[in-house]
Design a protein around this motif. Structure first.
Motif, mmCIF file in Angstrom:
data_model
loop_
_atom_site.group_PDB
_atom_site.id
_atom_site.type_symbol
_atom_site.label_atom_id
_atom_site.label_comp_id
_atom_site.label_asym_id
_atom_site.label_seq_id
_atom_site.Cartn_x
_atom_site.Cartn_y
_atom_site.Cartn_z
ATOM 1 N N GLY A 7 -55.678 1.834 -8.140
ATOM 2 C CA GLY A 7 -55.930 1.817 -6.706
ATOM 3 C C GLY A 7 -54.727 2.156 -5.852
ATOM 4 O O GLY A 7 -54.805 2.090 -4.617
ATOM 5 N N LEU A 8 -53.613 2.521 -6.474
ATOM 6 C CA LEU A 8 -52.426 2.866 -5.694
ATOM 7 C C LEU A 8 -52.681 4.081 -4.811
ATOM 8 O O LEU A 8 -53.329 5.039 -5.246
ATOM 9 N N PRO A 9 -52.164 4.061 -3.579
ATOM 10 C CA PRO A 9 -52.306 5.259 -2.737
ATOM 11 C C PRO A 9 -51.464 6.398 -3.298
ATOM 12 O O PRO A 9 -50.428 6.176 -3.914
ATOM 13 N N GLU A 10 -51.910 7.608 -3.066
ATOM 14 C CA GLU A 10 -51.165 8.770 -3.548
ATOM 15 C C GLU A 10 -49.909 9.003 -2.720
ATOM 16 O O GLU A 10 -48.812 9.135 -3.247
ATOM 17 N N ILE A 11 -50.079 9.028 -1.401
ATOM 18 C CA ILE A 11 -48.975 9.347 -0.500
ATOM 19 C C ILE A 11 -48.737 8.192 0.455
ATOM 20 O O ILE A 11 -49.668 7.695 1.083
ATOM 21 N N ILE A 12 -47.482 7.739 0.535
ATOM 22 C CA ILE A 12 -47.104 6.702 1.483
ATOM 23 C C ILE A 12 -45.871 7.164 2.262
ATOM 24 O O ILE A 12 -45.210 8.123 1.872
ATOM 25 N N SER A 13 -45.569 6.450 3.346
ATOM 26 C CA SER A 13 -44.411 6.804 4.154
ATOM 27 C C SER A 13 -43.335 5.753 3.959
ATOM 28 O O SER A 13 -43.568 4.554 4.118
ATOM 29 N N GLY A 14 -42.137 6.200 3.590
ATOM 30 C CA GLY A 14 -41.046 5.272 3.353
ATOM 31 C C GLY A 14 -39.827 5.985 2.822
ATOM 32 O O GLY A 14 -39.645 7.188 3.048
ATOM 33 N N ASP A 15 -39.003 5.256 2.090
ATOM 34 C CA ASP A 15 -37.752 5.793 1.566
ATOM 35 C C ASP A 15 -37.813 5.837 0.044
ATOM 36 O O ASP A 15 -37.517 4.836 -0.626
ATOM 37 N N PRO A 16 -38.199 6.969 -0.538
ATOM 38 C CA PRO A 16 -38.314 7.053 -2.004
ATOM 39 C C PRO A 16 -36.979 6.875 -2.711
ATOM 40 O O PRO A 16 -36.923 6.357 -3.819
ATOM 41 N N GLY A 17 -35.885 7.300 -2.071
ATOM 42 C CA GLY A 17 -34.571 7.179 -2.692
ATOM 43 C C GLY A 17 -34.164 5.732 -2.901
ATOM 44 O O GLY A 17 -33.647 5.362 -3.965
ATOM 45 N N ARG A 18 -34.413 4.874 -1.911
ATOM 46 C CA ARG A 18 -34.052 3.463 -2.030
ATOM 47 C C ARG A 18 -34.997 2.721 -2.974
ATOM 48 O O ARG A 18 -34.573 1.817 -3.698
ATOM 49 N N LEU A 19 -36.275 3.092 -2.990
ATOM 50 C CA LEU A 19 -37.195 2.507 -3.970
ATOM 51 C C LEU A 19 -36.750 2.875 -5.375
ATOM 52 O O LEU A 19 -36.738 2.035 -6.290
ATOM 53 N N ASN A 20 -36.365 4.129 -5.546
ATOM 54 C CA ASN A 20 -35.830 4.602 -6.827
ATOM 55 C C ASN A 20 -34.613 3.766 -7.229
ATOM 56 O O ASN A 20 -34.493 3.310 -8.370
ATOM 57 N N GLN A 21 -33.706 3.528 -6.281
ATOM 58 C CA GLN A 21 -32.481 2.779 -6.560
ATOM 59 C C GLN A 21 -32.786 1.347 -6.989
ATOM 60 O O GLN A 21 -32.171 0.809 -7.921
ATOM 61 N N ILE A 22 -33.741 0.716 -6.313
ATOM 62 C CA ILE A 22 -34.114 -0.656 -6.659
ATOM 63 C C ILE A 22 -34.650 -0.731 -8.081
ATOM 64 O O ILE A 22 -34.220 -1.559 -8.898
ATOM 65 N N LEU A 23 -35.601 0.153 -8.393
ATOM 66 C CA LEU A 23 -36.258 0.093 -9.700
ATOM 67 C C LEU A 23 -35.339 0.532 -10.834
ATOM 68 O O LEU A 23 -35.406 -0.020 -11.939
ATOM 69 N N VAL A 24 -34.469 1.517 -10.574
ATOM 70 C CA VAL A 24 -33.519 1.947 -11.608
ATOM 71 C C VAL A 24 -32.559 0.808 -11.932
ATOM 72 O O VAL A 24 -32.224 0.571 -13.095
ATOM 73 N N ASN A 25 -32.123 0.064 -10.916
ATOM 74 C CA ASN A 25 -31.248 -1.084 -11.150
ATOM 75 C C ASN A 25 -31.953 -2.150 -11.972
ATOM 76 O O ASN A 25 -31.422 -2.646 -12.972
ATOM 77 N N LEU A 26 -33.172 -2.525 -11.565
ATOM 78 C CA LEU A 26 -33.889 -3.600 -12.244
ATOM 79 C C LEU A 26 -34.300 -3.207 -13.662
ATOM 80 O O LEU A 26 -34.056 -3.950 -14.626
ATOM 81 N N LYS A 65 -19.641 -7.663 -23.024
ATOM 82 C CA LYS A 65 -20.570 -7.227 -24.064
ATOM 83 C C LYS A 65 -21.454 -6.071 -23.624
ATOM 84 O O LYS A 65 -21.698 -5.124 -24.369
ATOM 85 N N PHE A 66 -21.966 -6.149 -22.379
ATOM 86 C CA PHE A 66 -22.955 -5.162 -21.932
ATOM 87 C C PHE A 66 -22.436 -4.200 -20.864
ATOM 88 O O PHE A 66 -23.080 -3.197 -20.565
ATOM 89 N N GLY A 67 -21.285 -4.504 -20.249
ATOM 90 C CA GLY A 67 -20.805 -3.674 -19.155
ATOM 91 C C GLY A 67 -21.497 -4.015 -17.851
ATOM 92 O O GLY A 67 -22.313 -4.932 -17.772
ATOM 93 N N GLY A 68 -21.157 -3.277 -16.806
ATOM 94 C CA GLY A 68 -21.774 -3.502 -15.501
ATOM 95 C C GLY A 68 -20.763 -4.007 -14.499
ATOM 96 O O GLY A 68 -19.684 -4.487 -14.849
ATOM 97 N N THR A 69 -21.131 -3.922 -13.202
ATOM 98 C CA THR A 69 -20.210 -4.297 -12.131
ATOM 99 C C THR A 69 -20.488 -5.673 -11.560
ATOM 100 O O THR A 69 -19.652 -6.228 -10.858
ATOM 101 N N GLY A 70 -21.685 -6.213 -11.806
ATOM 102 C CA GLY A 70 -22.054 -7.464 -11.161
ATOM 103 C C GLY A 70 -22.471 -7.277 -9.718
ATOM 104 O O GLY A 70 -22.592 -8.236 -8.961
ATOM 105 N N LEU A 71 -22.703 -6.012 -9.311
ATOM 106 C CA LEU A 71 -23.110 -5.709 -7.935
ATOM 107 C C LEU A 71 -24.558 -5.244 -7.836
ATOM 108 O O LEU A 71 -25.147 -5.282 -6.756
ATOM 109 N N GLY A 72 -25.121 -4.793 -8.948
ATOM 110 C CA GLY A 72 -26.444 -4.169 -8.916
ATOM 111 C C GLY A 72 -27.520 -5.043 -8.326
ATOM 112 O O GLY A 72 -28.284 -4.614 -7.447
ATOM 113 N N LEU A 73 -27.622 -6.302 -8.773
ATOM 114 C CA LEU A 73 -28.682 -7.188 -8.283
ATOM 115 C C LEU A 73 -28.452 -7.585 -6.832
ATOM 116 O O LEU A 73 -29.406 -7.805 -6.087
#
Length: 319
Positions: free
Chosen positions: A55-74, A136-144
């Motif tokens: 049921g997800l809409p095909e097209i929405i209005s927003g910021d795809p770059g920031r959504l991408n950033q959130i999900l790539v981090n998580l 052990k895993f690396g990372g900056t501790g800033l992502g979350l």
């Protein structure tokens, strides 16, 4: 660079200079891009899934770059901390009105999990669950921390459930306006009224030959190819051509030598257009001095080549 970029993002957020784009985008395409981007990080023995609500809409209005950033981090974190089992991104529509919808995003894994004593601080800056995590895993501790602030920038909040040793689940809900993706009109094709021109190309590079051949034939012209200046002279002597395209850097006879021979020894006035990847100062004048009629830099654009042909033949082109 990762640390610097993360700090820059935090600085922008805190200064209020980071704003969310509002433009139509394809939600499913954006989510699939995140999935494809992260598949290379999947450990052997881990199943990585993307579940999208029908049921997800095909097209929405927003910021795809920031959504991408959130999900790539998580999801990137989930894949990093999961050695076996599965990592899943689930996206579901939870509410809808005539002009907007609410979408719930869940990133769940069966990884190392987070202890209860660290759940309250996991979104803190430069914070990781254990001191050994970075080693052990690396990372900056800033992502979350960035994820938390980006979600809050969407007027929402992110939550987490986790059991140490059994995995974690991060989830949040964002509201988006429905939209329609405007499609650009198809590019107009190039047309000409020059008829069925016969063109001789002097070019030694195979890929450049094929590119030029596709473009020239796409104009509706006939093309023959000579692999060097000497062969071009021979073909011109025994064939009928309306125009020559001349690469300047060729074995045996280069473009300058070939053109001078055609003009002086053969006394042939055929229009010649130079084609070269070198954009040196004065090269156009050198081409003209050698007897060429026009000049097209490589890589050439189709309309530029057609304009050059129009110019040397002094005939009108209809676009």
């Amino acid at each position: 660079m990762i640390i610097v970029n993360d700090i820059l993002d935090l600085s922008k957020i805190e200064s209020g200079s980071l704003t969310l784009e509002q433009r139509p985008f394809d939600l499913k395409k954006t989510l699939k891009h995140v999935y494809d981007l992260l598949r290379v990080k999947v450990h052997d023995g881990v199943e990585f899934n993307l579940y999208l609500d029908a049921g997800l809409p095909e097209i929405i209005s927003g910021d795809p770059g920031r959504l991408n950033q959130i999900l790539v981090n998580l999801a990137g974190n989930a894949l990093k901390f999961t050695m076996e089992g599965e990592v899943t991104i689930s996206v579901k529509k939870t509410a809808e009105t005539d002009d907007s919808c609410q979408i719930r995003f869940v990133v769940k894994d069966t990884g190392i999990g987070i202890s209860q004593k660290h759940l309250d601080t996991i979104f803190g800056r430069f914070t990781q669950a254990e001191q050994s995590t970075t080693r052990k895993f690396g990372g900056t501790g800033l992502g979350l921390n960035i994820v938390k602030q980006l979600v809050e920038l969407h007027d929402s909040n992110i939550q987490v459930k986790s059991i140490e040793g059994s995995g974690s689940e991060f989830y949040f809900t964002l509201s988006y306006k429905k939209a329609v993706l405007e499609t650009s009109p198809p590019e107009a094709k190039l047309f000409n009224d020059l008829g069925r021109l016969s063109i001789l190309l002097c070019e030694d590079n195979y890929l450049n030959q094929k590119l030029a051949q596709n473009v020239i034939e796409g104009f509706g012209f006939k093309i023959d190819i000579a692999e060097n200046g000497s062969q071009g002279i021979e073909m011109l002597a025994h064939g009928e051509y309306d125009l020559m395209l001349m690469d300047l850097q060729m074995p045996i006879h280069d473009g300058y030598q070939t053109t001078k021979y055609i003009r002086k020894e053969m006394n042939n006035p055929i229009p010649i257009i130079a084609m070269t990847a070198h954009s040196l100062a004065g090269e156009l004048h050198r081409c003209l001095d050698a007897g060429m009629n026009g000049y097209v830099p490589k890589p050439f654009k189709q309309h530029e080549l057609l304009e050059a042909i129009k110019s040397v033949l002094k005939k009108d082109i209809i676009f």
